[in-house]
Design an enzyme around this catalytic site. Structure first.
Site, PDB file in Angstrom:
ATOM      1  CG  HIS A   1       7.856   2.411   1.138  1.00 50.01           C
ATOM      2  ND1 HIS A   1       7.635   1.616   2.248  1.00 50.01           N
ATOM      3  CD2 HIS A   1       7.285   1.757   0.092  1.00 50.01           C
ATOM      4  CE1 HIS A   1       6.971   0.525   1.887  1.00 50.01           C
ATOM      5  NE2 HIS A   1       6.748   0.601   0.593  1.00 50.01           N
TER       6      HIS A   1
ATOM      7  CB  CYS B   1       3.455  -0.106   1.804  1.00 48.67           C
ATOM      8  SG  CYS B   1       3.546  -0.797   0.132  1.00 48.67           S
TER       9      CYS B   1
END
Length: 490
Positions: A427, A332
């Site tokens: 994630h 991310c």
């Protein structure tokens, strides 16, 4: 508003055990056939999840929904605050970010947020017979009492009973309970139906005189004393957990820098619990130890955190690590840092910043977040992978032509031409055993055997519920609440 079938858990401090107690009660009630749902009116956390309905909620509420054996919903955490500076946070209402506010402005905004809280609560009441509510911090934070929606303000608004939990492992448990009670108004004191003491170690007989004194002093019962559960793992709401399991002789060395605004560090729980991985969270001003793999984690303030990383000397440490053949993975915000630059034309985080230049991508920050639960395959060994995306940036560049993940209708991430550097927006990438095994082999572990993380979570929820059933007086709780039957539903 009627508070039918509602019980609220408040704590004397942060990390007193509210999330754990709610999760345990959720599973205990669900096992009895009770249609139960979790609810947290206001949450401040950088660990979040994408709910089944697409909204963003605190990670703890996603786990509590799993404990209830129901799909998660944005209504379970209608107000989520994600700190992005020491004095401000992004405000997420019913699953979607609206804007960033400083603390004073949000204090004035709470009267508006309260409507969202009550609307979400009402919708849950339409679908479930029992709502287990988690407070935030402590109800005795008197500077935050005005327009409170997180603790007693909510309990008063819906007229629900409250259990107060305290952590004896911190020390001073009786002072915590008596002090908290003393700082509440008379109507709030009456709302508390009893106490739970959490994380007790030792012989309960040595505690009994204190329990007797507490009940006599307050006129309220101790509903249970929960033992310290060694090795219990539930994803942390915010604090970084460093506890690990016993390791085997074949161990991969993994380090993660602790960024000032590190987010979703629960990504690394499967590695922390992996018997073949020694995962260490390293402070920015600590000397990075030698490692097989460096992982750059997610961040709520990517530009500021990259600046902090550089100032602490980590850029040169990462380059040295790569020269010696080490691997680097960015997740991310960490993925964005690996590119050539992070542009910020709207000034969402400032003026933008030059990236580490290790992947041939550039990222432009945008106000709209990407929120989705996804599944697909790694381009590494075609391993099955699933997880979720939460990011407010769009990445472009030739590096994306060599992606890390193939989803049904798009690709994600990038792999460097020398295969030393991977980046992804996904994630939870280590929660899939096949994906974890493939990534650990890439990082240098010859024969990885990744435990089933979902099964571990389920096992710990069952263990927690067993403990709740053994050490809490659920019949007394049911009698005090009156509206909640702990015997189940027909």
């Amino acid at each position: 508003m009627k508070a039918a079938n509602t019980l609220m858990i408040q704590g004397t401090t942060s990390d007193a055990g509210k999330s754990t107690l709610v999760a345990g009660l959720c599973r205990s009630f669900a096992r009895r056939g009770i249609r139960v749902a979790p609810f947290k009116p206001q949450n401040m956390a950088l660990n979040s999840a994408v709910a089944a309905d697409g909204g963003e909620i605190g990670r703890a509420q996603a786990v509590q929904a799993q404990a209830c054996r129901i799909p998660s919903s944005h209504d379970m955490n209608p107000v989520l605050l994600k700190p992005n500076t020491d004095t401000g946070a992004q405000v997420i209402i019913q699953g979607y970010a609206i804007e960033s506010m400083d603390a004073c402005r949000f204090h004035d905004y709470k009267s508006v947020a309260k409507k969202a809280v009550l609307d979400s609560y009402a919708r849950l009441c339409e679908s479930y017979t029992t709502i287990l509510v988690e407070g935030a911090g402590s109800p005795a934070e008197i500077n935050l009492r005005e327009n409170d929606i997180a603790n007693m303000g909510f309990a008063e608004a819906v007229d629900c009973p409250v259990i107060l939990v305290a952590d004896i492992d911190r020390g001073g448990v009786f002072a915590h309970l008596i002090g908290t009670l003393a700082l509440l108004s008379s109507s709030e004191q009456e709302r508390i139906i009893g106490f739970v003491i959490n994380r007790f170690r030792g012989d309960i007989a040595l505690l009994q005189s204190g329990l007797d004194w507490l009940e006599k002093e307050t006129g309220k019962p101790v509903l249970g004393v929960l033992p310290y559960l060694h090795g219990l793992h539930l994803e942390a709401e915010d604090a970084i957990t460093t506890q690990q399991v016993d390791k085997t002789l074949e161990t991969l060395q993994v380090i993660v820098p602790v960024l000032p605004r590190i987010s979703n560090h629960t990504d690394f729980d499967p590695l922390r619990l992996h018997p073949q991985v020694n995962l260490q969270f390293i402070g920015l001003h600590e000397t990075p130890p030698s490692a097989d793999l460096i992982i750059l984690p997610g961040s709520k303030s990517v530009c500021a955190d990259l600046t902090a990383l550089r100032q602490a000397g980590w850029e040169s440490a990462i380059l040295r690590h790569l020269r010696y053949g080490g691997r680097v993975l960015g997740i991310c915000g960490g993925f964005q840092m690996l590119g050539h630059c992070i542009d910020d034309p709207l000034g969402l985080e400032g003026d933008g910043i030059t990236g580490l230049g290790l992947l041939d991508i550039k990222t432009t920050l945008a106000p709209e977040k990407t929120l989705r639960n996804v599944s697909g395959h790694l381009t590494l060994d075609n391993a099955v992978v699933s997880g979720y995306e939460i990011h407010a940036g769009v990445s472009q560049g030739k590096g994306l032509n060599n992606p890390l993940i193939q989803f049904e209708d798009y690709t994600d991430g990038a792999r460097s031409t020398d295969n030393q550097i991977f980046g992804t927006y996904l994630h939870g990438i280590f929660e899939s055993p096949s994906a974890s095994n493939a990534l650990l082999r890439w990082a240098g572990l010859e024969r990885p055997t990744t435990p089933d993380y979902q099964a571990l979570r389920e096992s710990d929820l069952e263990r927690l519920a067993d403990t709740i059933d053994q050490y809490l007086d659920l019949n007394l709780i049911g009698n005090l609440v009156q509206r909640i039957s702990v015997k189940g539903e027909s």
